[in-house]
Design a protein around this motif. Structure first.
Motif, PDB file in Angstrom:
ATOM      1  N   ALA A 179      15.794  67.829 -33.300  1.00  0.00           N
ATOM      2  CA  ALA A 179      17.086  67.182 -34.293  1.00  0.00           C
ATOM      3  C   ALA A 179      17.742  68.255 -34.957  1.00  0.00           C
ATOM      4  CB  ALA A 179      16.666  66.590 -34.977  1.00  0.00           C
ATOM      5  N   VAL A 180      16.829  69.097 -35.647  1.00  0.00           N
ATOM      6  CA  VAL A 180      17.631  70.234 -36.362  1.00  0.00           C
ATOM      7  C   VAL A 180      16.436  72.236 -35.994  1.00  0.00           C
ATOM      8  CG1 VAL A 180      17.851  71.145 -38.900  1.00  0.00           C
ATOM      9  CG2 VAL A 180      18.025  68.168 -38.331  1.00  0.00           C
ATOM     10  N   ALA A 181      17.318  72.578 -35.772  1.00  0.00           N
ATOM     11  CA  ALA A 181      16.642  73.465 -35.480  1.00  0.00           C
ATOM     12  C   ALA A 181      16.959  74.837 -36.536  1.00  0.00           C
ATOM     13  CB  ALA A 181      16.997  74.122 -33.837  1.00  0.00           C
ATOM     14  N   HIS A 182      16.164  75.027 -37.162  1.00  0.00           N
ATOM     15  CA  HIS A 182      15.946  76.227 -37.389  1.00  0.00           C
ATOM     16  C   HIS A 182      17.557  76.696 -38.931  1.00  0.00           C
ATOM     17  CE1 HIS A 182      12.607  77.210 -35.847  1.00  0.00           C
ATOM     18  NE2 HIS A 182      13.537  77.444 -34.464  1.00  0.00           N
ATOM     19  N   VAL A 183      17.893  75.825 -39.517  1.00  0.00           N
ATOM     20  CA  VAL A 183      19.553  75.776 -40.563  1.00  0.00           C
ATOM     21  C   VAL A 183      18.561  76.647 -41.664  1.00  0.00           C
ATOM     22  CG1 VAL A 183      20.616  74.199 -41.817  1.00  0.00           C
ATOM     23  CG2 VAL A 183      20.214  73.870 -38.813  1.00  0.00           C
ATOM     24  N   ASP A 184      19.945  76.997 -42.132  1.00  0.00           N
ATOM     25  CA  ASP A 184      19.993  77.821 -43.456  1.00  0.00           C
ATOM     26  C   ASP A 184      20.860  77.404 -43.970  1.00  0.00           C
ATOM     27  OD1 ASP A 184      17.665  79.196 -42.331  1.00  0.00           O
ATOM     28  OD2 ASP A 184      18.594  80.716 -41.693  1.00  0.00           O
ATOM     29  N   LEU A 185      20.752  77.269 -45.191  1.00  0.00           N
ATOM     30  CA  LEU A 185      22.136  76.843 -46.644  1.00  0.00           C
ATOM     31  C   LEU A 185      21.648  76.969 -48.013  1.00  0.00           C
ATOM     32  CD1 LEU A 185      22.123  74.302 -47.836  1.00  0.00           C
ATOM     33  CD2 LEU A 185      21.884  73.195 -45.779  1.00  0.00           C
ATOM     34  N   GLU A 186      22.414  77.552 -47.887  1.00  0.00           N
ATOM     35  CA  GLU A 186      22.755  77.518 -49.979  1.00  0.00           C
ATOM     36  C   GLU A 186      23.483  76.549 -51.169  1.00  0.00           C
ATOM     37  OE1 GLU A 186      21.172  82.405 -50.649  1.00  0.00           O
ATOM     38  OE2 GLU A 186      23.316  81.378 -51.380  1.00  0.00           O
ATOM     39  N   LEU A 187      23.489  76.740 -51.570  1.00  0.00           N
ATOM     40  CA  LEU A 187      23.985  75.620 -52.395  1.00  0.00           C
ATOM     41  C   LEU A 187      24.238  76.128 -53.786  1.00  0.00           C
ATOM     42  CD1 LEU A 187      26.542  73.136 -52.277  1.00  0.00           C
ATOM     43  CD2 LEU A 187      24.600  72.016 -53.663  1.00  0.00           C
ATOM     44  N   ARG A 188      25.729  76.369 -53.784  1.00  0.00           N
ATOM     45  CA  ARG A 188      25.509  76.979 -55.897  1.00  0.00           C
ATOM     46  C   ARG A 188      25.885  76.179 -56.163  1.00  0.00           C
ATOM     47  NH1 ARG A 188      24.658  81.626 -55.279  1.00  0.00           N
ATOM     48  NH2 ARG A 188      24.609  83.094 -53.200  1.00  0.00           N
ATOM     49  N   ARG A 189      25.972  76.159 -58.164  1.00  0.00           N
ATOM     50  CA  ARG A 189      26.090  75.045 -58.789  1.00  0.00           C
ATOM     51  C   ARG A 189      27.708  74.913 -59.170  1.00  0.00           C
ATOM     52  NH1 ARG A 189      23.850  72.985 -63.050  1.00  0.00           N
ATOM     53  NH2 ARG A 189      22.161  74.484 -62.234  1.00  0.00           N
ATOM     54  N   GLY A 190      28.278  73.527 -59.104  1.00  0.00           N
ATOM     55  CA  GLY A 190      29.606  74.251 -58.669  1.00  0.00           C
ATOM     56  C   GLY A 190      30.485  73.683 -57.528  1.00  0.00           C
ATOM     57  N   GLU A 191      29.658  73.724 -56.658  1.00  0.00           N
ATOM     58  CA  GLU A 191      30.072  73.571 -55.524  1.00  0.00           C
ATOM     59  C   GLU A 191      29.997  73.074 -54.757  1.00  0.00           C
ATOM     60  OE1 GLU A 191      29.691  77.173 -51.969  1.00  0.00           O
ATOM     61  OE2 GLU A 191      27.917  76.726 -52.941  1.00  0.00           O
ATOM     62  N   THR A 192      31.391  72.124 -54.043  1.00  0.00           N
ATOM     63  CA  THR A 192      30.705  71.539 -52.291  1.00  0.00           C
ATOM     64  C   THR A 192      30.684  72.312 -50.908  1.00  0.00           C
ATOM     65  OG1 THR A 192      32.216  69.567 -53.642  1.00  0.00           O
ATOM     66  CG2 THR A 192      31.842  69.219 -51.347  1.00  0.00           C
ATOM     67  N   LEU A 193      29.342  71.887 -51.042  1.00  0.00           N
ATOM     68  CA  LEU A 193      28.925  72.339 -49.407  1.00  0.00           C
ATOM     69  C   LEU A 193      29.233  71.292 -48.384  1.00  0.00           C
ATOM     70  CD1 LEU A 193      28.180  74.274 -47.272  1.00  0.00           C
ATOM     71  CD2 LEU A 193      25.808  73.506 -47.980  1.00  0.00           C
ATOM     72  N   ALA A 194      30.544  71.264 -47.018  1.00  0.00           N
ATOM     73  CA  ALA A 194      30.316  69.890 -46.299  1.00  0.00           C
ATOM     74  C   ALA A 194      29.270  70.018 -45.381  1.00  0.00           C
ATOM     75  CB  ALA A 194      31.833  69.927 -45.595  1.00  0.00           C
ATOM     76  N   ILE A 195      29.208  69.267 -44.851  1.00  0.00           N
ATOM     77  CA  ILE A 195      27.911  69.588 -43.582  1.00  0.00           C
ATOM     78  C   ILE A 195      28.846  69.042 -42.642  1.00  0.00           C
ATOM     79  CG2 ILE A 195      26.404  69.329 -41.992  1.00  0.00           C
ATOM     80  CD1 ILE A 195      24.549  69.826 -44.911  1.00  0.00           C
ATOM     81  N   VAL A 196      29.280  69.543 -41.389  1.00  0.00           N
ATOM     82  CA  VAL A 196      30.431  68.134 -40.691  1.00  0.00           C
ATOM     83  C   VAL A 196      30.142  68.830 -38.778  1.00  0.00           C
ATOM     84  CG1 VAL A 196      32.855  68.826 -41.598  1.00  0.00           C
ATOM     85  CG2 VAL A 196      31.909  70.452 -39.850  1.00  0.00           C
TER      86      VAL A 196
END
Length: 561
Positions: free
Chosen positions: A317-334
């Motif tokens: 279902a999920v394979a070795h995913v990396d992500l970063e989220l900074r303050r005040g940021e919107t990260l969309a996952i599509v």
């Protein structure tokens, strides 16, 4: 009614051939209770000609679905239906009894409902369900019915139909199930097909496929199609004519190109203006862009076991995913259904276990659970769910729904919690005196605001929103998105926004992560992803976005990556 009048519609009908396959004039639908009578639709006029696709457009509660059900003769027992004219080709539907109307369904007119899974029988194969229609109405043998079922599956684009005909509904994806419903609806080649929100629950790529299918079938079978929708993009893609409803009345009707170019009624203009339009890409402030990530995920991996007990298989279902989220940021996952978006979100908030990899919140590893809960899920990370009704306990008053995170943590007195509920209701644009109501006493948009208030109860730094606007009308979608942007600006929130609606994502997100079959295939700034996509799958997703105007159909191009 603005636009074409009833008289001008009748005049146009008289001078054009062929005659309408559906002719409705002055349709009125009332629901009579013990003491009161409510009007669901009044004075509705609709024409649909062979080979024509007419879109019935409006928000929830506008009377679209009840109108369609009255035309089909499947209205609620409490409904009183009257009309000046209600004709299917040369048949006067008002003069027919219930049995005669029933005989026409499937044979001369058919309907595709929104929820394909609940509309299909889970204990019968799709071949049996398709074959039953042909055997009952045509009296053919089981062998001939099976052959027709395979033919229909092929017609609606199911690959290897002969090998899939004995499969059951749960063995198909959402888009495939919707194709099967369409196959059932056209099995007897009806004159009229009514499709009630057939793409609402589908991803953008699957939605595009279903719309192309309806477009092809209406031409191939010379079939009139009445498409019920609240999605402006769907209308832009395929409609020949539009009928706009509001509060049970038709406010405007006419040629789709003409109405898109110059809508007359204020409500039609409001609907068109509410559709997401491209705006300058959001950019983080220099301070936020250079700050340390508030949340980091590294090498996240999740595998499920699927299949029968004798033939189990691993689904990554999920394979070795990396992500970063900074303050005040919107990260969309599509990504489309099954891409792993929601599983990834649930892993981040601690609702799904992690096979391998780490989740760090403010520099601390919060991957492993403590006594069944993860600290980040309890305080620093809040979650807003997709369905604003089923995610709220119907037996609890709103004050208790919103205060529940504090009650579970045994934080604050009853009076303090009540004050915090009032503060949050005001923050999300609701009146504090609404807190004593139950969830069913609110609209869909208001319920989603309540869900957001609950997620903010413990002052989180991160808000994870899993498809928060997919079940809402276009005008309500815009209001909820505007609310999220306002809350982010006021509270400094970091937001993970999961969506398959790329039109919404473009206006909301600072960065976009694209997932395909559990893998993050591309990550970048919103402008880069939309204008210079680097992966073939990203380009496919973007090409599936319904155009904003009729002139834009099929003209999407990308700059070099």
């Amino acid at each position: 009614m603005t636009g074409m009048t009833t008289a001008s519609i009748d005049a146009a009908s008289a001078t054009q051939t062929p005659s309408p396959v559906l002719h409705v004039r002055g349709l009125r639908i009332e629901f009579r209770g013990e003491h009161t009578t409510s009007t669901a639709a009044s004075g509705v006029d609709i024409d649909v000609r062979p080979g024509e696709l007419v879109a019935l457009l409006g928000e929830s509660g506008s009377g679209k679905t009840v109108t369609a059900r009255a035309i089909m003769g499947i209205e609620d027992d409490a409904a009183i239906v009257t009309a000046d004219a209600l004709r299917l080709g040369d048949i006067d539907l008002l003069s027919l009894g219930a049995g005669e109307r029933r005989a026409l369904r499937g044979e001369r007119m058919s309907m595709v409902l929104q929820d394909a899974l609940s509309s299909l029988n889970p204990v019968l194969s799709v071949g049996d369900q398709l074959g039953e229609i042909v055997r009952v109405h045509r009296g053919v043998s089981r062998k001939a019915a099976r052959a027709r079922a395979i033919e229909l599956l092929d017609l609606v684009g199911i690959l290897s139909p002969a090998s899939r005909v004995d499969d059951y509904p749960h063995q198909f994806s959402g888009g495939m199930r919707q194709r099967i419903l369409i196959a059932m609806a056209i099995a007897l080649e009806p004159d009229l097909l009514i499709a009630d929100e057939p793409t609402t629950a589908l991803d953008v790529t699957v939605q595009a496929q279903i719309l192309r299918l309806l477009h092809e079938l209406r031409g191939r079978l010379d079939m009139g199609v009445l498409l019920i929708t609240h999605d402006i993009g769907v209308v832009t893609e395929v409609a020949d004519r539009l009928v706009v409803m509001r509060h049970g009345e038709v406010v405007e009707t006419g040629d789709a190109d003409a109405m898109f170019a110059a809508p007359h009624h204020p409500y039609t203009r409001q609907l068109f203006d509410s559709a997401p339009h491209p705006s300058p890409a959001r950019v983080l402030s220099a301070a936020d862009a250079s700050s340390s990530p508030v949340l980091t995920a590294t090498g996240l991996d999740r595998t499920f076991s699927a299949g029968s007990p004798l033939a189990r298989r691993a689904v990554h279902a999920v394979a070795h995913v990396d992500l970063e989220l900074r303050r005040g940021e919107t990260l969309a996952i599509v990504g489309e259904s099954g891409s792993g978006k929601s599983t990834l979100a649930r892993m981040i908030v601690g609702l799904e276990s992690v096979d391998s990899g780490t989740v760090e919140y403010l520099g601390s590893d919060v991957t492993r659970r403590t006594r069944g809960r993860r600290p980040a899920a309890q305080s620093g990370v809040g979650m807003v769910f997709q369905d604003p009704y089923t995610s709220l306990d119907p037996r609890m008053r709103v004050r208790d729904v919103i205060a529940e995170p504090l009650a579970v943590a045994r934080t604050g007195s009853t009076a303090e919690r009540r004050d915090r509920v009032a503060e949050l209701l005001d923050l999300v644009g609701l009146k504090p005196d609404m807190m004593d109501r139950f969830p069913h006493q609110f609209s869909g948009g208001q319920r989603q605001r309540i869900g957001i208030a609950r997620a903010l109860m413990r002052d989180p730094d991160v808000l994870v929103c899993d498809e928060p606007v997919s079940a809402l009308d276009v005008t309500i979608q815009a209001q909820v998105v505007d609310l999220l942007v306002d809350l982010q600006d006021r509270l400094g929130l970091s937001i993970i926004f999961i969506s398959h609606d790329l039109s919404v994502v473009r206006n909301l997100a600072h960065r976009v992560l694209v997932m395909y079959r559990g893998v993050a295939v591309e990550t970048g700034d919103t402008e880069q992803i939309f204008d210079r996509p680097g992966h073939d799958y990203t380009r496919e997703l973007l090409r599936s976005i319904p155009p904003l105007t009729r002139a834009e159909r099929g003209k999407l191009t990308f700059r070099a990556a």
